[in-house]
Design a protein around this motif. Structure first.
Motif, PDB file in Angstrom:
ATOM      1  N   PRO A  76     -13.520  13.428  18.902  1.00 62.63           N
ATOM      2  CA  PRO A  76     -12.732  14.202  17.934  1.00 62.63           C
ATOM      3  C   PRO A  76     -11.306  14.413  18.428  1.00 62.63           C
ATOM      4  O   PRO A  76     -11.049  14.474  19.641  1.00 62.63           O
ATOM      5  CB  PRO A  76     -13.488  15.535  17.850  1.00 62.63           C
ATOM      6  CG  PRO A  76     -14.847  15.261  18.407  1.00 62.63           C
ATOM      7  CD  PRO A  76     -14.657  14.193  19.431  1.00 62.63           C
ATOM      8  N   ARG A  77     -10.379  14.530  17.474  1.00 63.10           N
ATOM      9  CA  ARG A  77      -8.977  14.827  17.787  1.00 63.10           C
ATOM     10  C   ARG A  77      -8.452  15.850  16.798  1.00 63.10           C
ATOM     11  O   ARG A  77      -8.812  15.836  15.621  1.00 63.10           O
ATOM     12  CB  ARG A  77      -8.122  13.559  17.708  1.00 63.10           C
ATOM     13  CG  ARG A  77      -8.476  12.485  18.705  1.00 63.10           C
ATOM     14  CD  ARG A  77      -7.485  11.339  18.647  1.00 63.10           C
ATOM     15  NE  ARG A  77      -7.534  10.628  17.380  1.00 63.10           N
ATOM     16  CZ  ARG A  77      -6.697   9.652  17.024  1.00 63.10           C
ATOM     17  NH1 ARG A  77      -5.707   9.307  17.836  1.00 63.10           N
ATOM     18  NH2 ARG A  77      -6.813   9.034  15.867  1.00 63.10           N
ATOM     19  N   GLU A  78      -7.588  16.726  17.271  1.00 58.24           N
ATOM     20  CA  GLU A  78      -6.979  17.710  16.378  1.00 58.24           C
ATOM     21  C   GLU A  78      -5.866  17.048  15.579  1.00 58.24           C
ATOM     22  O   GLU A  78      -4.991  16.376  16.143  1.00 58.24           O
ATOM     23  CB  GLU A  78      -6.414  18.882  17.179  1.00 58.24           C
ATOM     24  CG  GLU A  78      -7.479  19.802  17.736  1.00 58.24           C
ATOM     25  CD  GLU A  78      -6.886  21.087  18.273  1.00 58.24           C
ATOM     26  OE1 GLU A  78      -5.759  21.451  17.874  1.00 58.24           O
ATOM     27  OE2 GLU A  78      -7.557  21.736  19.098  1.00 58.24           O
ATOM     28  N   GLY A  79      -5.898  17.228  14.267  1.00 57.87           N
ATOM     29  CA  GLY A  79      -4.830  16.738  13.413  1.00 57.87           C
ATOM     30  C   GLY A  79      -4.794  15.236  13.227  1.00 57.87           C
ATOM     31  O   GLY A  79      -3.787  14.693  12.754  1.00 57.87           O
ATOM     32  N   PRO A  82     -10.940  11.106  14.066  1.00 55.98           N
ATOM     33  CA  PRO A  82     -11.626  10.896  15.343  1.00 55.98           C
ATOM     34  C   PRO A  82     -11.481   9.446  15.800  1.00 55.98           C
ATOM     35  O   PRO A  82     -11.355   8.527  14.984  1.00 55.98           O
ATOM     36  CB  PRO A  82     -13.089  11.225  15.025  1.00 55.98           C
ATOM     37  CG  PRO A  82     -13.039  12.065  13.798  1.00 55.98           C
ATOM     38  CD  PRO A  82     -11.856  11.595  13.014  1.00 55.98           C
ATOM     39  N   VAL A 274     -18.247  16.723  15.398  1.00 50.37           N
ATOM     40  CA  VAL A 274     -17.020  16.407  14.666  1.00 50.37           C
ATOM     41  C   VAL A 274     -16.864  17.361  13.495  1.00 50.37           C
ATOM     42  O   VAL A 274     -17.834  17.934  12.996  1.00 50.37           O
ATOM     43  CB  VAL A 274     -17.023  14.951  14.153  1.00 50.37           C
ATOM     44  CG1 VAL A 274     -17.048  13.966  15.304  1.00 50.37           C
ATOM     45  CG2 VAL A 274     -18.190  14.698  13.209  1.00 50.37           C
ATOM     46  N   ASP A 275     -15.628  17.511  13.045  1.00 47.57           N
ATOM     47  CA  ASP A 275     -15.351  18.263  11.827  1.00 47.57           C
ATOM     48  C   ASP A 275     -15.937  17.487  10.650  1.00 47.57           C
ATOM     49  O   ASP A 275     -15.631  16.306  10.458  1.00 47.57           O
ATOM     50  CB  ASP A 275     -13.833  18.411  11.675  1.00 47.57           C
ATOM     51  CG  ASP A 275     -13.435  19.268  10.479  1.00 47.57           C
ATOM     52  OD1 ASP A 275     -14.266  19.424   9.547  1.00 47.57           O
ATOM     53  OD2 ASP A 275     -12.306  19.762  10.463  1.00 47.57           O
ATOM     54  N   ALA A 278     -13.719  15.431   8.599  1.00 47.17           N
ATOM     55  CA  ALA A 278     -12.981  14.347   9.236  1.00 47.17           C
ATOM     56  C   ALA A 278     -13.674  13.003   9.122  1.00 47.17           C
ATOM     57  O   ALA A 278     -13.110  11.977   9.499  1.00 47.17           O
ATOM     58  CB  ALA A 278     -12.749  14.667  10.709  1.00 47.17           C
TER      59      ALA A 278
END
Length: 298
Positions: A76-79, A82, A274-275, A278
């Motif tokens: 996962p990555r912010e903004g 993934p 994960v979100d 996303a």
């Protein structure tokens, strides 16, 4: 979303590579039974709140695909979408698998990345505990492969060297975050790496198991909350220790996939938090769709 990438055995599933201590001398498998074992695990995951994404094997030659811990790693990555970090497999008969996992990842909205160097066997050599990512090498993953992959993992990374019979890190270490403990087998961990684990996590949180016990998959169950989905061959003494901590060990019959094939419940998944917004999951890869094909064989 507690996401689990999986791949059911095909109708013609067989042992090809025989690259682990179980499969080397095992009799041939019953593919139909293996498919039922896989489905029981997948349904057990979803019954406990997980989301399974199931990619049927496109070829009977890709017999390693059910062991989806090596399919890649979702990060996962912010903004940003993934990442899906592709594996670089040791065994020649498994190297083509990523050509099928990469399109699935893209269809889910993930950004596909190749580490580009060395051997890196993905989720089988990744674990998380207490906010840190553990990356393993020395079984099949090489140190240069680990370092190439490590740059994509945010935050704290702890490097751990293992040896056979722990051909992946998921045989040497099993985090149990629901009870704030980690099963470890010092016999298959390099002394400096084990010292690093003691220093970082505290010796009181490390529950020691033996090499004999990991050969019976003590560290290869799949924790989902306080339930550990584990093969029935896990030693009774290990079960008792885990249950004394508050874990519930759920016994699964895995004669084909584990006792013959050499991979346990934890080896059959690549897992990530994960979100839910996303990722997207194509309907044909949801468990309900894939289960119909397996049930047709019953």
């Amino acid at each position: 979303m507690d996401l689990f990438l999986m791949s059911p055995p095909g109708r013609g599933w067989a042992l090809r590579g025989r690259n682990n201590f179980r499969s080397r001398e095992a009799p041939q498998v019953d593919a139909r039974q293996a498919r039922r074992e896989w489905l029981e695990l997948a349904r057990g995951i979803e019954a406990r709140g997980g989301t399974v994404v199931a990619l049927p094997s496109p070829s009977e030659l890709l017999t390693g695909m059910p062991y989806a811990a090596e399919c890649g790693q979702v990060i996962p990555r912010e903004g940003a979408p993934p990442l899906f970090l592709l594996p670089r497999m040791m065994s020649a008969h498994r190297q083509a698998e990523r050509e099928y996992w990469a399109p699935l990842a893209r269809s889910m909205g993930l950004e596909v990345v190749d580490p580009g160097v060395g051997i890196w066997e993905a989720h089988g050599d990744v674990a998380t505990f207490d906010g840190a990512t553990l990356l393993f090498w020395g079984g099949r993953t090489t140190l240069d492969g680990l370092e190439a992959a490590a740059r994509y993992f945010p935050g704290e990374v702890v490097r751990v060297q293992v040896r056979e019979p722990a051909f992946h890190g998921n045989m040497a270490v099993l985090p149990l975050p629901a009870v704030d403990r980690m099963l470890v087998c010092p016999e298959v961990i390099a002394p400096d790496s084990y010292a690093r684990l003691r220093e970082r996590f505290g010796e009181h949180r490390l529950l020691v198991v033996t090499e004999d016990e990991i050969r019976r998959y003590a560290t290869n169950g799949l924790p989902v909350g306080k339930d550990l989905l584990a093969p029935s061959v896990v030693p009774e003494a290990v079960r008792a220790r885990l249950e004394a901590l508050g874990m519930r060990v759920v016994s699964l019959t895995m004669r084909e996939l584990c006792e013959k094939g050499g991979g346990s419940s934890r080896c059959l998944v690549s897992r990530a938090e994960v979100d839910a917004g996303a990722v997207r999951i194509p309907e044909q890869y949801r468990l309900a769709a894939v289960a119909k094909d397996i049930e047709a064989d019953a």
